[in-house]
Every structure is written in C-alpha cells, then in structure tokens.
Motif scaffolding. Structure first.
Motif, mmCIF file in Angstrom:
data_model
loop_
_atom_site.group_PDB
_atom_site.id
_atom_site.type_symbol
_atom_site.label_atom_id
_atom_site.label_comp_id
_atom_site.label_asym_id
_atom_site.label_seq_id
_atom_site.Cartn_x
_atom_site.Cartn_y
_atom_site.Cartn_z
ATOM 1 N N ALA A 111 -2.191 7.114 2.300
ATOM 2 C CA ALA A 111 -2.815 5.802 2.116
ATOM 3 C C ALA A 111 -1.909 4.909 1.278
ATOM 4 N N ARG A 112 -2.208 3.642 1.314
ATOM 5 C CA ARG A 112 -1.550 2.654 0.454
ATOM 6 C C ARG A 112 -2.656 1.802 -0.152
ATOM 7 N N ALA A 113 -2.625 1.592 -1.444
ATOM 8 C CA ALA A 113 -3.674 0.830 -2.116
ATOM 9 C C ALA A 113 -3.098 0.182 -3.367
ATOM 10 N N ALA A 114 -3.733 -0.897 -3.781
ATOM 11 C CA ALA A 114 -3.254 -1.687 -4.913
ATOM 12 C C ALA A 114 -3.516 -0.981 -6.237
ATOM 13 N N ILE B 280 8.164 1.693 -8.060
ATOM 14 C CA ILE B 280 7.787 0.604 -7.163
ATOM 15 C C ILE B 280 8.751 0.522 -5.989
ATOM 16 N N ALA B 281 10.030 0.679 -6.284
ATOM 17 C CA ALA B 281 11.037 0.620 -5.221
ATOM 18 C C ALA B 281 10.858 1.753 -4.218
ATOM 19 N N GLY B 282 10.235 2.865 -4.646
ATOM 20 C CA GLY B 282 10.000 3.985 -3.741
ATOM 21 C C GLY B 282 9.009 3.691 -2.643
ATOM 22 N N GLY B 283 8.222 2.623 -2.806
ATOM 23 C CA GLY B 283 7.345 2.167 -1.731
ATOM 24 C C GLY B 283 5.908 2.624 -1.805
ATOM 25 N N THR B 284 5.600 3.647 -2.615
ATOM 26 C CA THR B 284 4.219 4.126 -2.681
ATOM 27 C C THR B 284 3.381 3.286 -3.639
#
Length: 395
Positions: free
Chosen positions: A136-139, A165-169
């Motif tokens: 999943a991706r969530a704020a 953050i740069a890792g994308g998750t």
C-alpha cells in the motif's frame, strides 16, 4: 478512554452533574481562529475524547464549520473518530495520529485512513515496513524536534529521513513541530520558528505546521500552511491576545442536594477546614473530585489557599464561594448572600461556564483549563445545549 455518559442516560430531573456543550460557540471559536490564520488552514485537536466533551460530537460540529484536519493522540482514538464522522457522512476529514505507530498499528491506520505523525526513525521504519507488507501507499506526517525536547526527529537525522522519502515508500504530506512557549515570552518561540524554517527548507513543496492555540494569535509568520488549535476552540485561555475573543463552550453544573444553616463558631466539611465566623447557609451540591472538580479548588484546607482564593460557583444569579474542602462526591457552597427562597434542593449550581470562567477555576486549583475539561469524570453526562433546552421544556 472510557466512554462518558451521554445525554440519553440523563433524566430531565436528574440531580447528577452534567456538562452542556454549546456547539455554536465551538463553531464560532473555530471561525475566529480561522480568520486569524490568514491563508493557512485551521485544524482542530480533538484528542482525549474531544478535550473531554466527546470527540465525535466536537468534530462533527467543527466539520460543519469548515474544519477538515483533526488531530488525535492514539490510533484507537482515530479509528473511533473515523467511524463517527463516516456515520455522519463526513468521510473526507483528515485525521492525524500524533503519537505515531507500531508496526501492528499499520493495518488499522490504513483501514481508517489515518495519517500517522512519525516522530522518530523507528516509527518511520514501522510505517514503511507496514506499507510494504500491505503493498500500500498512504500519507504520513513528520514531526521534528525544535526545542521542546518531547517528541520529534532530531535535525541530525535529516539525511536519513530524506533517504527514506527518496526510497518511494514514505509519502510525507506534512512537516510539523510544536511550540513550547507560544504564550510565554518570545525568545524560545522565535528560536523554534527559526529552526523550523531551516529544517523545512529540506522539504520543498510539503505543507508545514507549527502553531497550537496560542500560536494562532502570533500572526501569519507562525501560521505556515496549517494551524492546530486545541484549548482555544473550547473557550480556554490561549495567552493574553485571546482574552475576550473566545466564547465559553462547556458549562459544568450540578444540583443542590440540601441546604442547612450552621452557627457562627461551627465548622464545615472534612477536617473542619472551614471555620464559620457568622451564621452561614450552606448548600451541599452533588459534585466532587470523583467527577473531576479538583480538590485543589477547595475554599479552605488545601495548601493553595495560602497564596490565592478558592474557586467560586454561580447559583441563582449570584457568585458564591466554595466552602471548605471539596470531597469525593460533594461540594459545599456558602449561599448566605443569596435570597433563601432562591436556593433549594434541585437548583443547579454552575461550576464553570459563561458565569464562572473555566480559567479562573483552573487558577484557583493551581492548574490549567485543559486538565479540568479532560478530567471530567465518567458520571458527568455530556449533552448539547439543545438537549438541555428539551429537558427544560419537560419540567
């Protein structure tokens, strides 16, 4: 936090204590604070069950006023609030969890669409691992330490956070910190403001939040993108600039159970703390420290009375002093100056509200309004003003 008694559990003739909640005053306070925030959004702290007044009730009213950002302390609070807002059709509210997450919390956060405020590297790792497991991706939000030494990521860990953050998750939507002295002087808050500005330069394009209730009165430089008032929403003092701008929201009342006259030279209450210098009419009221009315507010017999007067109450149009020590279930009031025909069993006394400022009671007890509201006991019923109006029509 255990659920408080609701208005449905209160008889219109109940002698037990209750607190009425003026949701229109709550909305007015939010609008006042929102006007001060300029272009920034105005959120709301509704943690600790809406500062003791019922988180869903409070959040629904604030949503109707225009608020969309809500802050709770724990995941469980956030799940409960999401359920309450969804039931009202207010599903697009953003709910932030201030005290972060364990790995086991991540599924509940995702299901309830909660935004965790991550305050250390372990929480960031928990959140990222939980998202990867759920695919999943969530704020999320990040909280940085800027001088309060409470919760927050240290500035020295900035490169690790940026790498995450740069890792994308890690999808960061808000960078925040918390003012320690917004209502007390300028040195620390200026230093925190400067450090926050420097930290957030590393996160261009991400929204920022620094100000609490008192910070809302510090002008646009402190507002950033989102302000997070708490006690000011509920009518409590938020530093000198707030005086006269906020409406009381909560009114705590309890019923007189008995009226008696004691003779000059007698004493009243535990420890004979109140020595009577005159014949005194005493109203015994069904409210005590088990209900959250603090013993420290007693009229006599506690250390604070050496430096400041005890609390006052309001009965039949008159301000009257608390007499002697507040006990577990009962408080004595000196009603000698009130016409005798106006004070009888069943008459309700106001302990804070429009006639007795909650901050004055807090000062008498050596504390703050936050503690009085969040410490209201389970047997104190919470009801909206409209519910009280309905009960009054039945009598």
């Amino acid at each position: 936090m255990p659920a408080a008694r609701s208005s449905e559990s209160v008889s219109p003739t109940s002698r037990m204590p209750w607190v009425t909640i003026d949701t229109e005053a709550l909305k007015a306070n939010w609008r006042t604070l929102d006007a001060l925030s300029g272009r920034a959004r105005t959120g709301a702290a509704v943690k600790a069950d809406g500062y003791g007044l019922g988180a869903t009730r409070v959040a629904k009213a604030l949503f109707e006023a225009g608020c969309r950002d809500f802050f709770v302390a724990w995941v469980e609070e956030g799940v409960s609030l999401r359920e309450g807002l969804n039931a009202a059709g207010y599903g697009d509210a953003r709910i932030y969890v201030l005290q972060g997450v364990y790995l086991a919390d991540v599924p509940a956060c995702l299901a309830a669409r909660l935004i965790p405020v991550l305050s250390n590297l372990a929480e960031i790792a928990n959140w990222c691992e939980g998202l990867e497991r759920a695919d999943a991706r969530a704020a999320a939000a990040l909280q940085f330490e800027t001088g309060m030494n409470r919760l927050g990521i240290d500035a020295g860990e900035l490169s690790i956070v940026k790498a995450a953050i740069a890792g994308g998750t890690l999808d960061v939507r808000l960078i925040m910190s918390h003012l320690a002295s917004a209502d007390e002087g300028t040195v620390q808050r200026k230093a925190q403001h400067a450090e926050f500005l420097a930290l957030t330069e590393a996160f261009p394009g991400i929204e920022r939040s620094l100000s609490n209730s008192a910070g809302s009165f510090l002008g646009p430089d402190f507002a950033f993108d989102l302000v997070r008032p708490g006690i000011a929403l509920y009518g409590g003092r938020a530093g000198e600039p707030s005086d006269g701008q906020l409406k009381p929201v909560a009114t705590l009342t309890a019923a007189v159970l008995q009226v008696r006259t004691a003779k000059a030279g007698e004493a009243a209450g535990y420890g004979a703390a109140a020595k009577l210098s005159r014949d005194t009419r005493i109203a015994t009221v069904g409210l005590g420290y088990a209900d959250g009315y603090l013993r420290a507010a007693s009229g006599a017999g506690v250390p604070l009375r050496e430096t400041r007067p005890g609390a006052m109450a309001f009965v039949a149009g008159h301000h009257v002093p608390v007499l002697g020590r507040v006990s577990m279930d009962l408080t004595l009031l000196d009603v000698t100056e009130v016409p005798a025909d106006l004070v009888e069993p069943g008459v309700r006394a106001e302990f804070f509200g429009p006639n007795v400022a909650i901050d004055d009671v807090a000062d008498a007890a050596g504390t703050i309004a936050y503690e009085l509201l969040t410490g209201l006991g389970r047997r104190v019923a919470r009801m909206a003003v409209k519910d009280l109006d309905y009960f009054n029509r039945l009598e």
